[in-house]
Scaffold this active site. Sequence first.
Site, mmCIF file in Angstrom:
data_model
loop_
_atom_site.group_PDB
_atom_site.id
_atom_site.type_symbol
_atom_site.label_atom_id
_atom_site.label_comp_id
_atom_site.label_asym_id
_atom_site.label_seq_id
_atom_site.Cartn_x
_atom_site.Cartn_y
_atom_site.Cartn_z
ATOM 1 C CB ILE A 1 7.787 -0.331 8.281
ATOM 2 C CG1 ILE A 1 7.184 -1.152 9.445
ATOM 3 C CG2 ILE A 1 7.481 1.146 8.427
ATOM 4 C CD1 ILE A 1 5.670 -1.135 9.533
ATOM 5 C CE LYS A 2 5.574 0.634 -0.492
ATOM 6 N NZ LYS A 2 4.437 1.080 -1.314
ATOM 7 C CB ILE A 3 11.488 3.704 5.422
ATOM 8 C CG1 ILE A 3 10.780 3.215 6.699
ATOM 9 C CG2 ILE A 3 12.358 4.914 5.703
ATOM 10 C CD1 ILE A 3 11.719 2.807 7.815
ATOM 11 C CB THR B 1 -0.897 0.050 1.258
ATOM 12 O OG1 THR B 1 -0.074 0.327 2.406
ATOM 13 C CG2 THR B 1 -1.644 -1.254 1.476
ATOM 14 C CB VAL C 1 1.591 -0.159 6.143
ATOM 15 C CG1 VAL C 1 2.392 -0.598 7.331
ATOM 16 C CG2 VAL C 1 0.742 1.036 6.489
#
Length: 215
Positions: free
Chosen positions: A82-84, A27, A56
């Site tokens: 976790i998207k960074i 997402t 996310v």
Amino acid sequence: MKLFLDTANLQEIREVASWGILDGVTTNPTLCSKEDMPFETLIKEICSVVSGPVSVECVSTIADDIVVEARKLNQLAPNLAIKIPATIEGLKATRVLSSEGIKVNMTLVFSPSQALLAAKAGASFVSPFIGRLDDISHFGLDLVQQILTIYENYDFPTEVIVASVRHPGHVVEAALMGAHIATVPYAVMEKLVKHPLTDIGIERFLQDWKKVINK
Ligand code: E4P
């Protein structure tokens, strides 16, 4: 090759999950903004439908804030990544989070050097956005090949998620290169399976079958 669905839409996720080929979901804030559900409820629901990783995205931009936000997001479900974004602050946060065992998907990657640093910082996944490169007359798939070569040269365990996919050819070329994962919008996922000759073939066989059973 693992296939992820690039969406925050539960209906699309449930549908593709029912095909038996779905390995995960990605997402981003734009995709989440299209859904009519509180953010945390939406993410928990998606994570309950899909057993593979669900990415996310953090919206903080300073390392300390990214770490706090990522730890909080990571508590929503056991299968989160976790998207960074690929920035210096993002690298700092990735180093901290990956050493805590939190899976990081380094996103908005547009160069091989960004991908090299993402792997060195301990990211579990790296997401080169190939369609957005194509949009500005670069060759997004060249970037995927460069990243795969670099990771192979040094045995980095980071998996390459080919992102910003626009058409089935992107997926096929990425698979030929040996990319670990493609994250694909629903419309493209449908196109991966559809072929007019298959439909024509089914129609012809069904017509001929009527002759068989009427004998
Ligand atoms: C990937 O994780 C992103 O959500 C996505 O692929 C971005 O694609 P777009 O360039 O079509 O927005």
